[in-house]
Design a protein around this motif. Structure first.
Motif, PDB file in Angstrom:
ATOM      1  N   ALA A 111       1.199   1.923  -3.489  1.00 39.56           N
ATOM      2  CA  ALA A 111      -0.084   2.378  -4.018  1.00 39.56           C
ATOM      3  C   ALA A 111      -0.319   3.832  -3.670  1.00 39.56           C
ATOM      4  CB  ALA A 111      -1.202   1.509  -3.451  1.00 39.56           C
ATOM      5  N   GLU A 112       0.060   4.209  -2.457  1.00 42.55           N
ATOM      6  CA  GLU A 112      -0.137   5.586  -2.033  1.00 42.55           C
ATOM      7  C   GLU A 112       0.733   6.533  -2.869  1.00 42.55           C
ATOM      8  OE1 GLU A 112       1.457   6.816   1.641  1.00 42.55           O
ATOM      9  OE2 GLU A 112      -0.378   7.825   2.251  1.00 42.55           O
TER      10      GLU A 112
ATOM     11  N   GLU B 220      -4.340   0.270  -2.129  1.00 41.82           N
ATOM     12  CA  GLU B 220      -4.028   1.180  -1.033  1.00 41.82           C
ATOM     13  C   GLU B 220      -4.946   0.921   0.153  1.00 41.82           C
ATOM     14  OE1 GLU B 220      -3.845   5.916   0.033  1.00 41.82           O
ATOM     15  OE2 GLU B 220      -4.389   5.311  -1.973  1.00 41.82           O
TER      16      GLU B 220
ATOM     17  N   ARG C 182      -0.569   7.200  -6.403  1.00 38.19           N
ATOM     18  CA  ARG C 182      -1.874   7.817  -6.595  1.00 38.19           C
ATOM     19  C   ARG C 182      -1.794   9.049  -7.479  1.00 38.19           C
ATOM     20  NH1 ARG C 182      -5.306  11.247  -3.287  1.00 38.19           N
ATOM     21  NH2 ARG C 182      -7.229  11.270  -4.452  1.00 38.19           N
TER      22      ARG C 182
ATOM     23  N   ARG D 156       0.814  -1.214   0.000  1.00 36.06           N
ATOM     24  CA  ARG D 156       0.000   0.000   0.000  1.00 36.06           C
ATOM     25  C   ARG D 156       0.846   1.262   0.000  1.00 36.06           C
ATOM     26  NH1 ARG D 156      -3.256  -0.382   5.471  1.00 36.06           N
ATOM     27  NH2 ARG D 156      -4.341  -1.880   4.198  1.00 36.06           N
TER      28      ARG D 156
END
Lengths: 698, 166
Positions: A249-250, A311, A253, A246
């Motif tokens: 993923a963050e 995320e 973004r 995550r």
């Protein structure tokens, strides 16, 4: 002379790119060679509040040698240096175009001394070499932004896992990409080569490209592709570290949304130009250039959704990683497709220097390696958290699978004729009718899903709950669909289904928004709490979904109720189309800056009241000896009025084509809504980031 | 108004499926046939044929000289009494399958036409396998609640029932 500086800068970019690839690599940073040369990597004290100072619990587990330097200079100097070099290269090229230095073949091929300044600059982006330099500039820019992200670590809930390795790996991969792209530029289509004898003047710009919007398309396209390069680099970084989580993923973004908006803008510009320039034209032809824009956008759309799931719940790791790699792969391959001679007559790029072989070889090597790494790491991409088939995660997963499926079909349709010809088979065409037949059945479930997916709960949801939530929207959209299809029973089903689905998405999105706004607040909450809870993410998503629905409705409606009239008109004649009445005033010969134009004048009346004057043109560009047409377009409340003029008819009149496209304005408004939704997300993201950092610094 | 619209649609009746956007009239008035039925057929045929010098434009959309020649040729064939299929065959015999925007089904294009269905089936199978694996993993990792925990849960759920979902 500036061009030589540019040439040298381009050469240095390759070297510096490789330098960044090596120097930023954690392998090098942790290696014994480096230690013996420079001493062990140390973290400077008193710097930005990095994650190292976050939790005392963390420090005990981690070996000090694992902490990578965050503040030592090379990690910002190298990207900055590359950016400066890329700016010099671009400036050198632009200068050559601005002063019309025809001793550069690239300038002589696509520019002319009579081309207006803005379009001389625009012409610099279109040929192979110029496009590559622009791409390099875009990647260098995002490279610096990523390096800055490295030095200003975010105060996020996941940051404690971060030892800087993610960014170092990513910077290393980006450095490698820059080097490969730079090398491909130098070998395939070196824009800075000189001719011994310069021609007196150039061959002129492709008149099709002489348009303000069209000039903007290229920067947006390459900015989007550069964003995909960052996503790719972050994905590789996560795979290398066996930590595709995550945290990544963050970080992704911002980049997914940025790429999505940039590529979307390029597509919208492309569509609008087709519509307004090719005077009898459509707005989408499914040709190679358009498909190679569409492909990365489709996968980025899939990625935007999967990334959110990763995320939030740390699932769909493998699939997100695959999309992260593939988005750049199709983008890169698309760039190759649009400029390769292999693939038939292409009007987009006029200069053909070689066959872009290095770009293709680089593509093969880079992605063979990437997918091999992905395959090697697939065991680390397990799914620790379960979710049910009916859940938010599941809906996003299915959505991205369908989008990837659509992309795969478009890709096959695009390359099939080329491969067949390459294999020695006969020439075939894969055109609009094929894509429509094949893609409509795939988009229907996608759009159905889109309506209720945002209301689903994470992890697990129940069918009857969905039914209860979606009752109103389902009934309303069914009424719309039945009303339209009974009323217009003799029409072909596809546009009717389109209108039905647009109604479904629109009512579903709005009813969800309504339900969230009028939720009973919990005890002690202020009544503005609901508004706060919506948040920028939800708003931008809803805006984008509504935008798509609006666009779909507009496209379907305008294709059903379009009115077309082709007449041979004489001055003073008036032509009726929909609620509009056009009065033809005749044609005058005018001189543009580098073209002659036959400009027709029309006065537009709506219900007998004058609205505006429209001036469709036939332009003649003497340098290339090419005619282009510019339609006169009025974006009215109830639709577009599109008028264009043709040649003189046999009976002495002027061929005039008038089209009234009801709700066509919705198509453009829908596109703008979608892009605005994405832009809101980017702006709030940047704003929040600075706000957070400001707070943490004080 | 509605009737006018309907008759207009009935006579023009040119409906391109949704995604193809809007057909345009590149057709010049002097090319058009006076017989509206023939003209409608000619338009339908034109939208299936590719302008050979353009990028994926139909000859109906294109204002290239060659597209115009083909449009005239189609109309000549229709006047000569050809059916739609015969007229298309006539053009294909001279220009090859390249002129067809919708590629014909033949050994060379089997893979092309089969690919969407095959890919869709593969995607379905993959999704199915994904959920199967997911379920197995979930079954392996989830431990059921102990007696006390279950009792406590029932208690909480029981008391909060009247609250409802906020």
């Amino acid at each position: 002379m500036l061009a030589e500086f540019g040439h040298f800068a381009l050469l240095l970019i390759v070297v510096t790119g490789f330098g960044q690839a090596v120097l930023c690599s954690p392998l090098w940073l942790r290696s014994s060679i480096r230690s013996s040369l420079l001493g062990p990597a140390t973290v400077l004290a008193g710097g930005s509040p990095g994650p190292f100072s976050d939790g005392p619990g963390n420090m005990s587990v981690r070996l000090p040698t694992q902490d990578l330097p965050r503040q030592t200079s090379p990690y910002l100097i190298l990207p900055l240096g590359i950016l400066v070099l890329a700016i010099i290269a671009e400036a050198g090229l632009l200068h050559a175009f601005i002063v019309s230095d025809f001793s550069l073949p690239i300038v002589a091929d696509v520019s002319h001394s009579s081309t207006p300044l803005l379009f001389r600059i625009g012409a610099a982006f279109t040929p192979d070499g110029g496009a590559m330099v622009l791409w390099l500039l875009a990647v260098s820019l995002v490279n610096v932004v990523l390096a800055i992200q490295l030095f200003t670590p975010e105060k996020s809930s996941y940051a404690q896992d971060d030892d800087g390795s993610l960014y170092h790996n990513a910077l290393s991969v980006l450095g490698l990409l820059i080097a490969v792209l730079g090398l491909a530029t130098l070998i395939d289509a070196d824009p800075f080569l000189r001719m011994a004898v310069a021609p007196l003047d150039g061959r002129g710009m492709n008149p099709q490209n002489q348009d303000v919007l069209r000039v903007l398309r290229e920067p947006f396209l390459y900015l989007g592709l550069a964003g995909l390069a960052v996503i790719y680099a972050l994905t590789i970084s996560g795979l290398l570290d066996k930590k595709f989580d995550r945290r990544i993923a963050e970080t992704m973004r911002f980049w997914t949304i940025m790429s999505w908006v940039s590529l979307g803008t390029a597509i919208a510009i492309n569509a609008y130009r087709s519509y307004s320039q090719q005077a009898w034209g459509n707005w989408w032809y499914w040709d190679t250039a358009e498909n190679s824009l569409l492909l990365p956008w489709l996968l980025t759309t899939a990625l935007v959704h999967c990334r959110a799931v990763l995320e939030k719940t740390e699932t769909l790791k493998g699939w997100t990683a695959f999309l992260g790699l593939s988005a750049l792969a199709v983008g890169w391959f698309g760039v190759y497709l649009t400029r390769s001679d292999l693939f038939g007559p292409l009007t987009e790029t006029l200069m053909k220097s070689g066959d872009s072989m290095t770009l293709l070889i680089g593509f093969c090597v880079v992605f063979a390696g990437s997918y091999y790494l992905f395959w090697q790491r697939s065991d680390n991409l397990g799914e620790p958290r379960p979710f049910e088939p009916i859940s938010r995660e599941s809906s996003m997963f299915l959505n991205s699978v369908i989008l990837a499926l659509i992309a795969a079909v478009v890709l096959i349709g695009t390359i099939y004729p080329l491969v067949l010809r390459w294999l020695g088979g006969e020439n075939i065409t894969v055109g609009g009718p094929f894509y429509v037949e094949v893609l409509v059945p795939m988009t229907v479930p996608l759009l159905l899903l889109m309506g209720f997916a945002p209301t689903l709960r994470w992890r697990q949801d129940e069918v009857w709950l969905i039914g209860r939530r979606m009752k109103l929207a389902a009934i309303l959209s069914l009424i719309i669909f039945l009303f339209v299809s009974i009323r217009f029973i003799d029409l072909s089903p596809a546009p009717l289904i389109g209108i039905g689905l647009a109604g479904w998405i629109l009512t579903a999105s709005l009813s969800d928004l309504w339900a969230r706004l009028w939720r009973q607040p919990d005890h002690g909450e202020s009544k503005y709490r609901n508004l706060q809870l919506l948040g920028p993410r939800y708003l931008s998503m809803t805006l984008a979904h509504i935008g798509l629905a609006v666009m779909l409705a507009g496209g379907a409606a305008s294709s059903i109720w379009e009115e077309q009239i082709v007449v041979s008109a004489r001055a003073g004649q008036s032509i009726q189309a929909g609620p509009y009445n056009l009065q033809y005033e005749g044609v005058s010969l005018l001189a543009g800056e580098n073209y002659a134009t036959r400009q027709a004048k029309f006065i537009l009346y709506r219900h007998a009241l004058p609205v505006t004057e429209l001036y469709p043109e036939i332009r003649y560009y003497p340098i290339r000896g090419v005619e282009t047409r510019e339609a006169g377009i009025w974006h009215g409340r109830d639709g577009d009025l599109h008028v264009s003029v043709g040649d003189r008819a046999d009976d002495g009149g002027r061929v005039v084509s008038v089209r009234f496209l009801p709700m066509m304005t919705w198509v453009w408004a829908g596109m703008i809504l979608m892009l605005t939704g994405g832009a809101i997300s980017i702006v709030t993201r940047i704003f929040l980031r600075f706000q957070k950092n400001g707070v943490s610094a004080s | 108004m509605t009737r006018r619209l309907l008759t207009l649609i009935g006579t023009l009746g040119v409906i391109m499926p949704l995604l193809a956007g809007n057909p345009a009239w590149a057709v010049n008035p002097d090319e058009m046939l006076s017989n509206p039925v023939l003209e409608k057929r000619a338009r339908d045929i034109s939208q299936e044929l590719r302008c050979l010098v353009c990028q994926n434009q139909s000859i109906d959309d294109s204002d290239a000289e060659l597209a115009r020649d083909l449009r005239v040729l189609v109309r000549e064939r229709l006047i000569a009494g050809d059916t739609n299929a015969e007229a298309i065959d006539y053009i294909v015999a001279r220009y090859g399958d390249y002129v067809l925007l919708n590629p014909p089904l033949k050994p060379e294009t089997y893979i092309l036409w089969a690919s969407p269905a095959v890919l869709a089936i593969l995607a379905l199978l993959a999704v199915f396998a994904f959920y199967r694996r997911k379920q197995r993993e979930a079954a392996a990792t989830t431990t059921s609640l102990s007696r006390d925990e279950q009792a406590r849960l029932d208690e909480i759920l029981g008391t909060s029932k009247d609250d409802g979902r906020a």
